[in-house]
Scaffold this motif. Structure first.
Motif, PDB file in Angstrom:
ATOM      1  N   ARG A 188       0.844  -1.201   0.000  1.00 41.96           N
ATOM      2  CA  ARG A 188       0.000   0.000   0.000  1.00 41.96           C
ATOM      3  C   ARG A 188       0.875   1.245   0.000  1.00 41.96           C
ATOM      4  NH1 ARG A 188      -5.193   0.489   0.932  1.00 41.96           N
ATOM      5  NH2 ARG A 188      -5.249  -1.628   1.709  1.00 41.96           N
ATOM      6  N   LEU A 189       0.487   2.216  -0.814  1.00 39.36           N
ATOM      7  CA  LEU A 189       1.135   3.519  -0.882  1.00 39.36           C
ATOM      8  C   LEU A 189       0.048   4.557  -0.635  1.00 39.36           C
ATOM      9  CD1 LEU A 189       3.579   5.359  -1.599  1.00 39.36           C
ATOM     10  CD2 LEU A 189       2.810   5.213  -3.972  1.00 39.36           C
ATOM     11  N   THR A 190       0.176   5.313   0.429  1.00 34.27           N
ATOM     12  CA  THR A 190      -0.823   6.326   0.761  1.00 34.27           C
ATOM     13  C   THR A 190      -0.276   7.690   0.398  1.00 34.27           C
ATOM     14  OG1 THR A 190      -1.595   4.975   2.601  1.00 34.27           O
ATOM     15  CG2 THR A 190      -2.220   7.289   2.623  1.00 34.27           C
ATOM     16  N   ILE A 191      -1.054   8.449  -0.358  1.00 30.82           N
ATOM     17  CA  ILE A 191      -0.641   9.796  -0.741  1.00 30.82           C
ATOM     18  C   ILE A 191      -1.751  10.778  -0.395  1.00 30.82           C
ATOM     19  CG2 ILE A 191       0.840   8.955  -2.612  1.00 30.82           C
ATOM     20  CD1 ILE A 191      -1.367   9.964  -4.552  1.00 30.82           C
ATOM     21  N   LEU A 192      -1.370  12.021  -0.219  1.00 32.37           N
ATOM     22  CA  LEU A 192      -2.338  13.083  -0.009  1.00 32.37           C
ATOM     23  C   LEU A 192      -2.370  13.925  -1.264  1.00 32.37           C
ATOM     24  CD1 LEU A 192      -1.371  14.147   3.621  1.00 32.37           C
ATOM     25  CD2 LEU A 192      -3.201  12.601   2.893  1.00 32.37           C
ATOM     26  N   VAL A 193      -3.579  14.248  -1.713  1.00 29.61           N
ATOM     27  CA  VAL A 193      -3.738  15.016  -2.937  1.00 29.61           C
ATOM     28  C   VAL A 193      -4.926  15.962  -2.762  1.00 29.61           C
ATOM     29  CG1 VAL A 193      -5.149  13.257  -4.050  1.00 29.61           C
ATOM     30  CG2 VAL A 193      -3.854  14.835  -5.460  1.00 29.61           C
ATOM     31  N   ASP A 194      -4.861  17.063  -3.433  1.00 23.57           N
ATOM     32  CA  ASP A 194      -5.934  18.038  -3.408  1.00 23.57           C
ATOM     33  C   ASP A 194      -7.240  17.361  -3.828  1.00 23.57           C
ATOM     34  OD1 ASP A 194      -7.529  19.990  -5.407  1.00 23.57           O
ATOM     35  OD2 ASP A 194      -6.661  21.149  -3.750  1.00 23.57           O
ATOM     36  N   PRO A 195      -8.341  17.566  -3.078  1.00 23.94           N
ATOM     37  CA  PRO A 195      -9.611  16.900  -3.406  1.00 23.94           C
ATOM     38  C   PRO A 195     -10.103  17.177  -4.827  1.00 23.94           C
ATOM     39  CG  PRO A 195      -9.737  17.912  -1.238  1.00 23.94           C
ATOM     40  CD  PRO A 195      -8.432  18.355  -1.851  1.00 23.94           C
ATOM     41  N   ARG A 196      -9.879  18.371  -5.346  1.00 26.91           N
ATOM     42  CA  ARG A 196     -10.322  18.684  -6.709  1.00 26.91           C
ATOM     43  C   ARG A 196      -9.525  17.874  -7.737  1.00 26.91           C
ATOM     44  NH1 ARG A 196      -8.910  22.717 -10.483  1.00 26.91           N
ATOM     45  NH2 ARG A 196     -10.599  23.064 -11.962  1.00 26.91           N
ATOM     46  N   LYS A 197      -8.209  17.783  -7.531  1.00 26.65           N
ATOM     47  CA  LYS A 197      -7.381  16.982  -8.443  1.00 26.65           C
ATOM     48  C   LYS A 197      -7.798  15.519  -8.385  1.00 26.65           C
ATOM     49  CE  LYS A 197      -3.296  19.879  -8.180  1.00 26.65           C
ATOM     50  NZ  LYS A 197      -2.011  20.030  -7.508  1.00 26.65           N
ATOM     51  N   LYS A 198      -8.087  15.028  -7.170  1.00 26.69           N
ATOM     52  CA  LYS A 198      -8.509  13.635  -7.022  1.00 26.69           C
ATOM     53  C   LYS A 198      -9.796  13.380  -7.789  1.00 26.69           C
ATOM     54  CE  LYS A 198      -9.794  10.219  -3.509  1.00 26.69           C
ATOM     55  NZ  LYS A 198     -11.217  10.028  -3.722  1.00 26.69           N
ATOM     56  N   ALA A 199     -10.755  14.264  -7.665  1.00 27.34           N
ATOM     57  CA  ALA A 199     -12.033  14.090  -8.351  1.00 27.34           C
ATOM     58  C   ALA A 199     -11.853  14.096  -9.867  1.00 27.34           C
ATOM     59  CB  ALA A 199     -13.008  15.184  -7.921  1.00 27.34           C
ATOM     60  N   ILE A 200     -11.055  15.015 -10.372  1.00 32.47           N
ATOM     61  CA  ILE A 200     -10.803  15.086 -11.816  1.00 32.47           C
ATOM     62  C   ILE A 200     -10.067  13.830 -12.283  1.00 32.47           C
ATOM     63  CG2 ILE A 200      -9.532  16.328 -13.617  1.00 32.47           C
ATOM     64  CD1 ILE A 200     -10.129  18.912 -11.956  1.00 32.47           C
ATOM     65  N   PHE A 201      -9.065  13.405 -11.521  1.00 34.77           N
ATOM     66  CA  PHE A 201      -8.296  12.206 -11.847  1.00 34.77           C
ATOM     67  C   PHE A 201      -9.206  10.982 -11.907  1.00 34.77           C
ATOM     68  CE2 PHE A 201      -5.549   8.685 -10.107  1.00 34.77           C
ATOM     69  CZ  PHE A 201      -4.792   8.503 -11.244  1.00 34.77           C
TER      70      PHE A 201
END
Length: 65
Positions: A9-22
């Motif tokens: 498992r690799l846990t990363i933090l990302v901006d919620p808007r970028k995550k949604a678009i991704f």
């Protein structure tokens, strides 16, 4: 390409808007975010190491523990 059988498992933090678009783009491309991230990691390893990725030949480096 052979499918890798072991996972970690690799846990990363990302901006919620970028995550949604991704996630939306992944869905449109009929792929999963995990598949895309694994490919990005393989591409990065190949680019930095200068060698093609072959999962069966790679051994993880240990930290000496």
């Amino acid at each position: 390409m052979t499918q890798e059988t072991r996972t970690a498992r690799l846990t990363i933090l990302v901006d919620p808007r970028k995550k949604a678009i991704f996630e939306r783009i992944c869905e449109e491309q009929d792929t999963t975010p995990s598949q895309v991230v694994r490919q990005l990691i393989r591409d990065y390893i190949e680019r930095v190491s200068g060698h093609p990725w072959h999962a069966e030949e790679q051994k993880p480096e240990t930290d000496g523990d």
